[in-house]
Design a protein around this motif. Sequence first.
Motif, short mmCIF file in Angstrom:
data_model
loop_
_atom_site.label_atom_id
_atom_site.label_comp_id
_atom_site.label_asym_id
_atom_site.label_seq_id
_atom_site.Cartn_x
_atom_site.Cartn_y
_atom_site.Cartn_z
N HIS A 20 5.72 7.44 -19.08
CA HIS A 20 6.51 7.87 -20.24
C HIS A 20 7.76 7.03 -20.44
CE1 HIS A 20 3.69 11.11 -20.52
NE2 HIS A 20 3.90 11.41 -19.25
N SER A 21 8.40 6.63 -19.35
CA SER A 21 9.61 5.81 -19.48
C SER A 21 9.35 4.33 -19.21
CB SER A 21 10.68 6.30 -18.49
OG SER A 21 10.30 5.99 -17.16
N GLY A 22 8.31 4.03 -18.43
CA GLY A 22 8.10 2.65 -18.00
C GLY A 22 9.12 2.20 -16.96
N PHE A 23 9.88 3.14 -16.43
CA PHE A 23 10.96 2.85 -15.46
C PHE A 23 10.47 3.34 -14.09
CE2 PHE A 23 15.37 3.71 -13.84
CZ PHE A 23 15.93 2.46 -14.12
N HIS A 24 10.03 2.39 -13.27
CA HIS A 24 9.39 2.72 -11.99
C HIS A 24 10.44 2.67 -10.89
CE1 HIS A 24 6.23 1.40 -14.68
NE2 HIS A 24 5.35 1.99 -13.89
N VAL A 25 10.69 3.80 -10.26
CA VAL A 25 11.77 3.87 -9.27
C VAL A 25 11.19 4.17 -7.90
CG1 VAL A 25 14.01 4.90 -8.73
CG2 VAL A 25 13.23 4.83 -11.11
N GLY A 26 11.73 3.47 -6.91
CA GLY A 26 11.36 3.73 -5.51
C GLY A 26 12.62 3.97 -4.70
N CYS A 40 8.96 8.15 -4.86
CA CYS A 40 8.94 7.44 -6.14
C CYS A 40 9.02 8.49 -7.25
CB CYS A 40 7.68 6.59 -6.28
SG CYS A 40 6.14 7.51 -6.16
N ASN A 41 9.38 8.05 -8.45
CA ASN A 41 9.43 9.03 -9.53
C ASN A 41 8.03 9.42 -9.99
OD1 ASN A 41 9.39 6.40 -10.67
ND2 ASN A 41 10.32 7.10 -12.56
N VAL A 42 7.90 10.67 -10.35
CA VAL A 42 6.63 11.23 -10.83
C VAL A 42 6.93 11.92 -12.15
CG1 VAL A 42 4.71 12.78 -10.32
CG2 VAL A 42 5.84 11.56 -8.45
N GLU A 43 6.49 11.31 -13.24
CA GLU A 43 6.81 11.84 -14.56
C GLU A 43 5.74 12.80 -15.05
OE1 GLU A 43 7.67 8.37 -17.00
OE2 GLU A 43 9.65 8.19 -16.03
N ASN A 44 6.06 13.45 -16.16
CA ASN A 44 5.13 14.41 -16.74
C ASN A 44 5.28 14.38 -18.25
OD1 ASN A 44 4.35 17.41 -17.58
ND2 ASN A 44 3.41 16.94 -15.61
N SER A 51 10.15 14.20 -11.72
CA SER A 51 11.01 14.20 -10.54
C SER A 51 11.42 12.78 -10.18
CB SER A 51 10.33 14.90 -9.36
OG SER A 51 9.11 14.29 -9.08
N CYS A 52 12.60 12.67 -9.61
CA CYS A 52 13.19 11.37 -9.29
C CYS A 52 12.73 10.88 -7.92
CB CYS A 52 14.71 11.47 -9.28
SG CYS A 52 15.46 11.64 -10.89
N ALA A 53 12.79 9.57 -7.76
CA ALA A 53 12.40 8.94 -6.49
C ALA A 53 13.25 9.43 -5.32
CB ALA A 53 12.56 7.43 -6.63
N GLU A 54 14.54 9.53 -5.53
CA GLU A 54 15.44 9.93 -4.43
C GLU A 54 15.08 11.31 -3.90
OE1 GLU A 54 16.17 8.69 -7.37
OE2 GLU A 54 18.07 7.59 -7.37
N ARG A 55 14.79 12.22 -4.83
CA ARG A 55 14.47 13.58 -4.39
C ARG A 55 13.13 13.64 -3.68
NH1 ARG A 55 16.28 17.48 -9.17
NH2 ARG A 55 16.80 15.55 -10.26
N VAL A 88 19.76 0.20 -11.49
CA VAL A 88 19.59 1.66 -11.37
C VAL A 88 20.69 2.19 -10.46
CG1 VAL A 88 17.99 1.46 -9.39
CG2 VAL A 88 17.96 3.52 -10.78
N THR A 89 21.20 3.36 -10.80
CA THR A 89 22.03 4.09 -9.83
C THR A 89 21.50 5.51 -9.81
OG1 THR A 89 23.70 4.74 -11.45
CG2 THR A 89 24.08 2.68 -10.28
N PRO A 90 21.64 6.21 -8.69
CA PRO A 90 21.12 7.58 -8.62
C PRO A 90 21.72 8.46 -9.73
CG PRO A 90 21.72 6.81 -6.44
CD PRO A 90 22.22 5.78 -7.41
N CYS A 91 20.88 9.29 -10.34
CA CYS A 91 21.36 10.17 -11.41
C CYS A 91 22.28 11.25 -10.82
CB CYS A 91 20.18 10.82 -12.15
SG CYS A 91 19.40 12.19 -11.26
N GLY A 92 22.97 11.95 -11.68
CA GLY A 92 23.93 12.96 -11.22
C GLY A 92 23.31 14.02 -10.33
N1 THU Z 1 14.83 8.10 -12.16
C1 THU Z 1 14.73 8.12 -10.80
O1 THU Z 1 13.65 8.32 -10.24
N2 THU Z 1 15.86 7.91 -10.08
C2 THU Z 1 17.07 7.59 -10.61
O2 THU Z 1 18.03 7.41 -9.89
C3 THU Z 1 17.23 7.47 -12.07
C4 THU Z 1 16.08 7.93 -12.87
C5 THU Z 1 13.60 8.27 -12.94
C6 THU Z 1 13.47 9.56 -13.69
C7 THU Z 1 12.53 9.17 -14.81
O3 THU Z 1 11.19 9.23 -14.31
C8 THU Z 1 12.85 7.71 -15.07
O4 THU Z 1 13.54 7.26 -13.91
C9 THU Z 1 13.70 7.47 -16.31
O5 THU Z 1 14.81 8.29 -16.31
#
Ligand code: THU
Length: 137
Positions: A20-26, A40-44, A51-55, A88-92
Amino acid sequence: MSADLRSAAERVARQAYAPHSGFHVGAALRSARGQIYLGCNVENAAYPVSSCAERGAISAAVAAEGKDFKLHAIAVVALNAQGDSLPVTPCGACRQILVEFGADAEAGFSAPDGHWQTVRVGDLLPFRFILPDIGSR
Ligand code: THU
């Protein structure tokens, strides 16, 4: 931060489910016990459920080490669909999760100008929420 953590984060970013975002996070973290855990992030299609990669990495660490898990260091890498590195920086929300497990841990990521930045996790979230002691529960 050791290079192995960063390269593990890059490897697991390639596993991300991010159509959905094309933004692949590890994310690759090292626990205080010296173990490495990945997420890694798992979108829906229902975007907020993603869910975010960090979590993901924190969940893997807690599942393996239990309530005594302590965060020592975490590397976060983002790639586009072609595998090129993106800032990338970790989201809030993830900052609040990370600080719960290690305010003094080291966080590494690609800053907006593209250089690899390492900071103290607690410095990512000043004035964070801390549950006050409200007596017996
Ligand atoms: N995302 C992460 O996995 N970690 C971050 O620190 C920033 C954002 C993911 C969430 C979503 O799947 C995508 O990146 C775009 O926001």
